[in-house]
Design a protein around this motif. Structure first.
Motif, PDB file in Angstrom:
ATOM      1  N   ALA A   1      -4.584  21.675 164.857  1.00  0.00           N
ATOM      2  CA  ALA A   1      -3.714  20.737 164.173  1.00  0.00           C
ATOM      3  C   ALA A   1      -3.915  19.316 164.648  1.00  0.00           C
ATOM      4  O   ALA A   1      -3.605  18.379 163.926  1.00  0.00           O
ATOM      5  N   HIS A   2      -4.446  19.136 165.885  1.00  0.00           N
ATOM      6  CA  HIS A   2      -4.568  17.763 166.321  1.00  0.00           C
ATOM      7  C   HIS A   2      -5.897  17.142 165.919  1.00  0.00           C
ATOM      8  O   HIS A   2      -6.150  15.989 166.198  1.00  0.00           O
TER       9      HIS A   2
ATOM     10  N   THR B   1      -7.324  18.197 162.619  1.00  0.00           N
ATOM     11  CA  THR B   1      -7.403  18.375 161.178  1.00  0.00           C
ATOM     12  C   THR B   1      -6.048  18.098 160.545  1.00  0.00           C
ATOM     13  O   THR B   1      -5.016  18.445 161.117  1.00  0.00           O
ATOM     14  N   PHE B   2      -6.051  17.468 159.351  1.00  0.00           N
ATOM     15  CA  PHE B   2      -4.824  17.293 158.590  1.00  0.00           C
ATOM     16  C   PHE B   2      -4.591  18.543 157.753  1.00  0.00           C
ATOM     17  O   PHE B   2      -5.394  18.856 156.875  1.00  0.00           O
TER      18      PHE B   2
ATOM     19  N   ASN C   1      -7.679  13.948 162.074  1.00  0.00           N
ATOM     20  CA  ASN C   1      -6.340  13.691 162.602  1.00  0.00           C
ATOM     21  C   ASN C   1      -6.415  13.347 164.084  1.00  0.00           C
ATOM     22  O   ASN C   1      -5.704  13.921 164.898  1.00  0.00           O
TER      23      ASN C   1
ATOM     24  N   ILE D   1       1.281  16.128 153.682  1.00  0.00           N
ATOM     25  CA  ILE D   1       0.606  16.514 154.920  1.00  0.00           C
ATOM     26  C   ILE D   1       1.585  17.219 155.842  1.00  0.00           C
ATOM     27  O   ILE D   1       2.716  16.759 156.024  1.00  0.00           O
ATOM     28  N   ALA D   2       1.159  18.330 156.453  1.00  0.00           N
ATOM     29  CA  ALA D   2       2.049  19.121 157.306  1.00  0.00           C
ATOM     30  C   ALA D   2       2.219  18.521 158.692  1.00  0.00           C
ATOM     31  O   ALA D   2       3.281  18.626 159.300  1.00  0.00           O
ATOM     32  N   ASN D   3       1.165  17.897 159.212  1.00  0.00           N
ATOM     33  CA  ASN D   3       1.191  17.479 160.616  1.00  0.00           C
ATOM     34  C   ASN D   3       0.803  16.012 160.800  1.00  0.00           C
ATOM     35  O   ASN D   3      -0.115  15.695 161.539  1.00  0.00           O
TER      36      ASN D   3
ATOM     37  N   LYS E   1       0.689  12.324 162.262  1.00  0.00           N
ATOM     38  CA  LYS E   1       1.009  11.808 163.596  1.00  0.00           C
ATOM     39  C   LYS E   1       1.991  10.648 163.498  1.00  0.00           C
ATOM     40  O   LYS E   1       2.634  10.288 164.470  1.00  0.00           O
TER      41      LYS E   1
END
Lengths: 354, 561
Positions: A127-128, A130-131, A215, B417-419, B421
């Motif tokens: 997750a950190h 890839t979006f 991401n 978008i799910a995640n 920043k």
């Protein structure tokens, strides 16, 4: 003119305010070359009226200030990065490459990772990096070619095609997860699969230049979205010598002749090479791209003939542009904070000239 | 890419040579690693070296120097042996729901120095971080075997039942108490790997002494010191392949310090599925045709013996027999999955820069995507009309496409978008307007009028595509000045349609709240709406911090492709 003898006395007497000097100015006037009995103001410009009535013959004109700048042009302008993009497209087209259809930012895990033999517990799928998409979250399983999906699953889990595989439990839900594509190689995979379904294999040369999304932590040289340039050649019996050859041809068109290759690692290419060029200004070797030959575990499950090798290379559009133009912060090149003066002042892009 | 920190002088001593920084960089280049940085810590020079993500055998100075020495013909590839040991580890089924896999090994008669001890800890950290995915997939516990007694048990118990003195703590605590304490420390990120599960994994010895609570913390009782002679290694995991790779890596790296170098002792691991000896430390052989190995690399002129020599230099000991080469793949080379991995190593040993370049003899005709070709032509027209091109981001905030544009419905059709920043990455834009408006706002000092355009993709949700979403190529233009310039963007629309040879279009008054009352219009192609234009509502201008009137035009290019 007073003689020196009287000077001291003069000063004395002046101090006592008994005398005061009277200044008499006189001019000697003679006729100069421009003498005229009429007053005439010099003209700044030649006008239509002067041409019509012939008065230009009798007028005087001011000196033109050749040291000043000319009038600024009112014009429209194209964006610098897209000028560079146009150059790269031209190079590919000159070399006979066909553009891939990349107008698809949302991809799924299957084509972005699994079809490329990138395992499901790989850091890049985190997750950190890839979006992930929350809506629409998943691609329906029925949308994948089912027998190809089975072959991909088996290759990951158990190997085959000469490979030991990764020995883990492959989950279809990971393949279904929608993401913003992390590379345009996802499109290359789709294209190669299509090519493999044709009754007879025909060699191809394909390219793409389009947006990808990461991401990652942002800094002066990294944004969440940037443009990736990718070239792919599929033919029988290609090898590293061919890859090196085509890279020399490609980069020569960018004015880069000195290249060096370094062993690297990509999950989906083996062998892999990082491409370095010698930067005359910085006086050192700088990394300009990545390349390799796609792994058999990626190509064979698609159904490509065993003697077909696919060579590929990629680089970002932003990085060489920043290096060439001496821009240190990528936000000066792309995004709303770009200074429009820079856009308007940007010269013709000649990528092959230093 | 993982980075390791090695003490320069220790590395050079092991390599038997002191390099200049430049020479060492060159050495790294040919080998495929990168000297990223040189730092000084406490007056000791350390190298930060980038290691390829699939080479677990290069993650410590021991493995790195060994590989480089073999590469430089200074050392023969060591043969790792596993001696049958007496220790036993019993795996209880209770762990299957939390952390199913466990393997173990013994390093007998070790001699630690401060340097090698630190290296031992660092390697475990690196493996935890990378292949262990921050301990969530694999974690390692190392213990002084002389302080504990087998047989060992790996089971899962309720948190309150777990009670021991954790490493570096003064008192005995239950697992819940430990977790509370560790929430304030560097262990915080690992707690969530097992927290909330009904049972926590635990390794104990025959006397109930706790070795570790994987993946959180070891026990104080069995901790390793510089005087430790016999090391018990346990590796627990949620991924069986990575479990094996990790224990093989630790054993192959540090068995060099055992009294019989490169030897480790096996542990019998018993579970309901049977009994195995670990660590695996397996050797595989690959039979290859020497000429075939050379073809991928485009290498010519090597005899099978030279091929074998080159591969041996890469830590793949090989022998040539006639035209065949037998390649031995040991426990340090888990990265080798297929013959292509061997082919790459051969090319590396031969030297990528020694390969003769050939140009592929392939004639093909170039072609563009029609949409891109048309977009480029339209961009040229817009620039000729006096507009300046902008290039903005595809991701933006939810507000940017909805409330800031006075368009409540926009989010219904947007990809979310799910995640993200930050809120700048909440949605994929459905309109080019936010980007162009932000650019106008940031460029307040430009001479007026400001005329901007962008031709780019936006994304909509879509029922009939594979992923449920679809790109759409749009044109967007903006005029901003002392006056609104509506007639200018209208004129631009006419110009665009003329360039597209399109006469079947019209505009009709629109009710959209994005526009100033009575000053917004839909653009129709035939009867279908393909875009809109108008003077922006003052509230929209305020939302984007623009103080001058703006007229905008936005339409889809797709119908014309």
């Amino acid at each position: 003119v007073l003689s020196s003898g009287i000077n001291a006395e003069y000063g004395d007497v002046k101090k006592r305010k008994l005398i005061s000097p009277v200044v008499t100015k006189f001019y000697k006037v003679t006729k100069g070359p421009g003498f005229s009995t009429t007053i005439q103001r010099p003209e700044a410009d030649l006008t239509a009226e002067m041409l019509q009535d012939g008065s230009w013959k009798s007028k005087t004109f001011k000196d033109y200030n050749f040291a000043a700048r000319g009038a600024p042009m009112t014009s429209g302008y194209l964006h610098p990065l897209l000028k560079v993009r146009a150059e790269y497209r031209r190079i590919f087209l000159d070399m006979g490459f066909s553009e891939m259809p990349t107008a698809q930012f949302v991809e799924n895990g299957f084509w972005n990772f699994d079809a490329l033999f990138q395992p499901q517990q790989h850091p890049a799928r985190d997750a950190h990096d890839t979006f992930f998409i929350s809506d629409p979250a998943l691609t329906k399983e029925a949308k994948f070619p089912s027998d190809y999906l089975e072959r991909v699953k088996t290759t990951h889990e158990k190997g085959g095609y000469g490979s030991t595989g990764y020995d883990y439990d492959w989950k279809v839900v990971e393949a279904q997860k929608n993401i913003l594509r992390t590379h345009t190689t996802a499109v290359s995979a789709r294209m190669l699969y299509k090519i493999a379904q044709q009754p007879e294999f025909k060699p191809v040369k394909m390219f793409s230049i389009d947006r990808v999304f990461r991401n990652e932590t942002l800094d002066a040289t990294h944004l969440a979205e940037f443009h990736q340039i990718e070239g792919v050649v599929a033919d029988r019996n290609l090898n590293l010598g061919h890859l090196i050859g085509i890279l020399h041809t490609f980069f020569k068109k960018l004015g880069i002749e000195k290249l060096k290759f370094k062993p690297a690692y990509n999950p989906y290419t083996e062998p892999s090479m990082e491409i370095f060029s010698y930067h005359e200004g910085l006086k050192k070797w700088v990394e300009i791209g990545n390349s390799g030959i796609f792994r058999p575990e990626m190509l064979l499950p698609m159904g490509l003939p065993a003697d077909v090798n696919v060579i590929a290379w990629g680089l970002s559009l932003e990085r060489p542009t920043m290096i060439k133009c001496g821009i240190n912060n990528i936000r000066e090149l792309i995004g709303p904070k770009v200074n429009l003066n820079m856009v308007q002042d940007f010269p013709i892009c000649r990528v092959n000239k230093a | 890419m993982p980075t390791i920190s090695v003490t320069r002088d220790v590395l050079y001593e092991r390599l038997g040579k002191t390099f200049t920084d430049e020479d060492f960089e060159d050495e790294c280049f040919d080998f495929g690693i990168e000297l990223d940085d040189i730092v000084e810590e406490n007056n000791v020079v350390k190298f930060k070296i980038d290691i390829p993500a699939n080479r677990y055998d290069l993650l410590c100075v021991e493995g790195l120097s060994r590989a480089m020495n073999v590469f430089r013909d200074r050392m023969i590839v060591p043969k790792f042996t596993v001696v049958p040991g007496k220790e036993k580890l019993i795996v209880d089924d209770s762990v299957s729901g939390v952390r199913p896999y466990c393997v173990a090994a013994v390093l007998r008669d070790m001699k630690f120095t401060e340097e090698s001890y630190n290296s031992f800890i660092l390697l475990q950290d690196k493996l935890h971080q990378n292949i262990g995915r921050e301990r969530s997939l694999v974690s390692i516990g190392t213990h002084d075997l002389d302080t504990i007694q087998g047989p060992f048990t790996y089971q899962a118990l309720a948190p309150e039942q777990i009670k021991f003195q954790p490493l570096n703590q003064d008192s005995v605590m239950t697992a819940p108490e430990m977790f509370e304490k560790f929430r304030q420390t560097y262990l915080k990120p690992y707690l969530q790997i097992i927290e909330g599960k009904p049972l926590y994994p635990l390794i104990t010895d025959a006397n109930g002494v706790v070795l570790s609570l994987p993946p959180i913390i070891n026990g104080e009782h069995s901790k390793i010191t510089l005087d430790t002679k016999n090391v018990f290694i346990e590796v627990t995991a949620c991924d069986r392949a990575k479990c094996r790779i990790v224990i093989d890596t630790i054993c192959s790296m540090f068995s060099e310090y055992c009294s019989t170098p490169f030897t480790c002792e096996s542990v019998t691991v018993e579970s309901s599925s049977g009994s195995v000896q670990t660590p695996p430390m397996k050797y595989q052989t690959m039979e290859c045709n020497a000429a075939q190995l050379c073809t991928k690399g485009g290498i010519t002129g090597l005899t099978p013996d030279s091929v074998a020599d080159h591969l041996t230099k890469m830590f793949l000991p090989s022998k040539a027999v006639g035209e065949q080469v037998t390649v031995e793949i040991g426990p340090t080379r888990h990265d080798v999955l297929h013959q292509c991995d061997v082919e790459e190593d051969l090319a590396i040993a031969y030297g990528y820069n020694n390969i003769t370049e050939q140009v592929p003899n392939l004639n093909t005709i170039g072609a563009e995507q029609e949409c891109n070709k048309l977009s480029d032509a339209i961009r040229e027209e817009l620039a000729r009309a006096g507009f300046t091109e902008v290039l903005t981001f595809s991701l933006c905030s939810r507000d940017d496409i909805s409330t800031s544009l006075r368009n409540g419905k926009a989010l219904e059709e947007a990809v979310q978008i799910a995640n993200p920043k930050s809120n700048e990455f909440q949605v994929v834009r459905t309109s080019l307007l936010p980007g162009i408006l932000k650019t106008a706002s940031c460029n307040r000092k430009m001479p007026l009028p400001l005329k901007l355009f962008e031709v780019s993709d936006v994304v909509f949700k879509s029922e009939d595509t594979e992923t449920g979403s679809k790109n759409q190529r749009k044109i967007c233009a903006l005029f901003s000045g002392k006056t609104s310039g509506f007639e200018v963007v209208h004129g631009l629309l006419d110009r665009i349609m003329l360039s597209l040879s399109e006469t079947n279009y019209s505009i009709r008054a629109s009710e959209e709240s994005m526009f100033f009352t009575g000053r917004g219009a839909d653009i129709l192609l035939g009867t279908e709406k393909i875009g809109h234009l108008g003077i922006l509502h003052p509230e929209v201008l305020e939302n984007f911090e623009i103080s001058l009137p703006c007229s905008v035009l936005e339409m889809s290019l797709e119908p014309f492709v």
